[in-house]
Motif scaffolding. Sequence first.
Motif, PDB file in Angstrom:
ATOM      1  N   PRO A 175      69.675  72.101  70.566  1.00 52.74           N
ATOM      2  CA  PRO A 175      68.612  72.758  69.789  1.00 52.74           C
ATOM      3  C   PRO A 175      69.075  73.041  68.361  1.00 52.74           C
ATOM      4  O   PRO A 175      70.276  73.194  68.093  1.00 52.74           O
ATOM      5  CB  PRO A 175      68.389  74.082  70.525  1.00 52.74           C
ATOM      6  N   ALA A 176      68.123  73.148  67.466  1.00 53.32           N
ATOM      7  CA  ALA A 176      68.427  73.429  66.056  1.00 53.32           C
ATOM      8  C   ALA A 176      69.230  74.717  65.920  1.00 53.32           C
ATOM      9  O   ALA A 176      70.115  74.812  65.055  1.00 53.32           O
ATOM     10  CB  ALA A 176      67.127  73.526  65.261  1.00 53.32           C
ATOM     11  N   TRP A 233      66.681  80.112  80.880  1.00 54.98           N
ATOM     12  CA  TRP A 233      67.458  79.644  82.039  1.00 54.98           C
ATOM     13  C   TRP A 233      68.932  79.541  81.679  1.00 54.98           C
ATOM     14  O   TRP A 233      69.816  79.800  82.502  1.00 54.98           O
ATOM     15  CB  TRP A 233      66.955  78.284  82.515  1.00 54.98           C
ATOM     16  N   ASN A 234      69.192  79.125  80.446  1.00 55.03           N
ATOM     17  CA  ASN A 234      70.598  78.984  80.036  1.00 55.03           C
ATOM     18  C   ASN A 234      71.299  80.328  79.921  1.00 55.03           C
ATOM     19  O   ASN A 234      72.495  80.432  80.162  1.00 55.03           O
ATOM     20  CB  ASN A 234      70.675  78.186  78.722  1.00 55.03           C
ATOM     21  N   GLY A 275      74.886  73.410  80.644  1.00 53.76           N
ATOM     22  CA  GLY A 275      73.461  73.581  80.386  1.00 53.76           C
ATOM     23  C   GLY A 275      72.641  73.499  81.654  1.00 53.76           C
ATOM     24  O   GLY A 275      73.125  73.050  82.704  1.00 53.76           O
ATOM     25  N   THR A 276      71.420  73.957  81.505  1.00 54.45           N
ATOM     26  CA  THR A 276      70.473  73.828  82.614  1.00 54.45           C
ATOM     27  C   THR A 276      69.092  73.553  82.046  1.00 54.45           C
ATOM     28  O   THR A 276      68.769  73.978  80.932  1.00 54.45           O
ATOM     29  CB  THR A 276      70.473  75.099  83.504  1.00 54.45           C
ATOM     30  N   THR A 277      68.309  72.791  82.801  1.00 53.37           N
ATOM     31  CA  THR A 277      66.941  72.461  82.384  1.00 53.37           C
ATOM     32  C   THR A 277      66.006  72.655  83.574  1.00 53.37           C
ATOM     33  O   THR A 277      66.424  72.494  84.728  1.00 53.37           O
ATOM     34  CB  THR A 277      66.819  70.984  81.945  1.00 53.37           C
ATOM     35  N   PRO A 278      64.748  72.993  83.304  1.00 55.77           N
ATOM     36  CA  PRO A 278      63.790  73.085  84.412  1.00 55.77           C
ATOM     37  C   PRO A 278      63.473  71.713  85.004  1.00 55.77           C
ATOM     38  O   PRO A 278      63.041  71.606  86.145  1.00 55.77           O
ATOM     39  CB  PRO A 278      62.547  73.716  83.779  1.00 55.77           C
ATOM     40  N   GLY A 279      63.687  70.677  84.240  1.00 57.12           N
ATOM     41  CA  GLY A 279      63.437  69.317  84.719  1.00 57.12           C
ATOM     42  C   GLY A 279      64.652  68.725  85.413  1.00 57.12           C
ATOM     43  O   GLY A 279      65.583  69.440  85.787  1.00 57.12           O
ATOM     44  N   ARG A 280      64.627  67.413  85.541  1.00 52.56           N
ATOM     45  CA  ARG A 280      65.635  66.744  86.371  1.00 52.56           C
ATOM     46  C   ARG A 280      66.903  66.335  85.627  1.00 52.56           C
ATOM     47  O   ARG A 280      67.858  65.885  86.228  1.00 52.56           O
ATOM     48  CB  ARG A 280      65.018  65.508  87.037  1.00 52.56           C
ATOM     49  N   PRO A 296      70.328  74.635  76.090  1.00 54.83           N
ATOM     50  CA  PRO A 296      69.231  73.773  76.535  1.00 54.83           C
ATOM     51  C   PRO A 296      69.354  72.398  75.900  1.00 54.83           C
ATOM     52  O   PRO A 296      70.124  72.214  74.943  1.00 54.83           O
ATOM     53  CB  PRO A 296      67.980  74.454  75.985  1.00 54.83           C
ATOM     54  N   GLU A 297      68.597  71.460  76.433  1.00 57.38           N
ATOM     55  CA  GLU A 297      68.448  70.154  75.781  1.00 57.38           C
ATOM     56  C   GLU A 297      67.093  70.145  75.096  1.00 57.38           C
ATOM     57  O   GLU A 297      66.068  70.378  75.739  1.00 57.38           O
ATOM     58  CB  GLU A 297      68.513  69.042  76.834  1.00 57.38           C
TER      59      GLU A 297
END
Length: 184
Positions: A83-84, A15-16, A109-114, A76-77
């Motif tokens: 991320p590593a 997604w990122n 960033g973007t996440t599939p969650g909230r 991402p988070e």
Amino acid sequence: MKIVSIVASLRQDSWNHRLSRAATEVLKGKGVEVEEASLAGLPLFNGDLDDGTFPGPVAALRDAMRSADGLLVASPEYNHSIPAVMKNAIEWTCRPPNCWTNKVVFGMGTTPGRSGGIRMHLHLSDCLQCEGAWLIPRPMLLVPNAASVFGQNGELLDPAVGDQVEEAMTVLVETINTMSGAKA
Ligand SMILES: Cc1cc2nc3c(=O)[nH]c(=O)nc-3n(C[C@H](O)[C@H](O)[C@H](O)COP(=O)(O)O)c2cc1C
């Protein structure tokens, strides 16, 4: 003006990566040259290898960053942090001569969650500010619910997010222009 984009996900359908592509399109529309740097293939940082020479993928990343007027990081988070793969890249690229110092950076960033990745952004800010980068504090571009924002091919489905990307990239370009004028 040249901006180097870094995506802190190695995942093919990231997604990122889609967010980064959307931002890149906006930048190209403003006449900016955008080069995507790869974090794939970077070995894990090891102090025993820290002798001023760099493995090929590290050298390529460092050269790209040093040639850039500004940097765009899409991350991402992971575990409420970066991320590593991103932390590892920072460890390699902060070695002298430091590739972050005095660079204007936009982190997003973007996440599939909230969450959108706010905790990632806080940790990214800490890591990069300590290396002397100028991380743009606002606007923040942290996009939740990625699956309803990006289409199968990365196209933006949500015009409100499109507006946010446009605004963020405008600020990035203006900040680079201001900083380079200030340095002259
Ligand atoms: C190890 C791991 C840790 C994660 N931790 C978080 C997290 O702290 N917060 C969050 O919103 N999502 C978390 N996620 C979900 C990621 O946001 C999701 O996998 C996302 O798609 C990764 O970005 P990408 O699509 O660009 O690869 C985690 C995923 C993994 C694999």
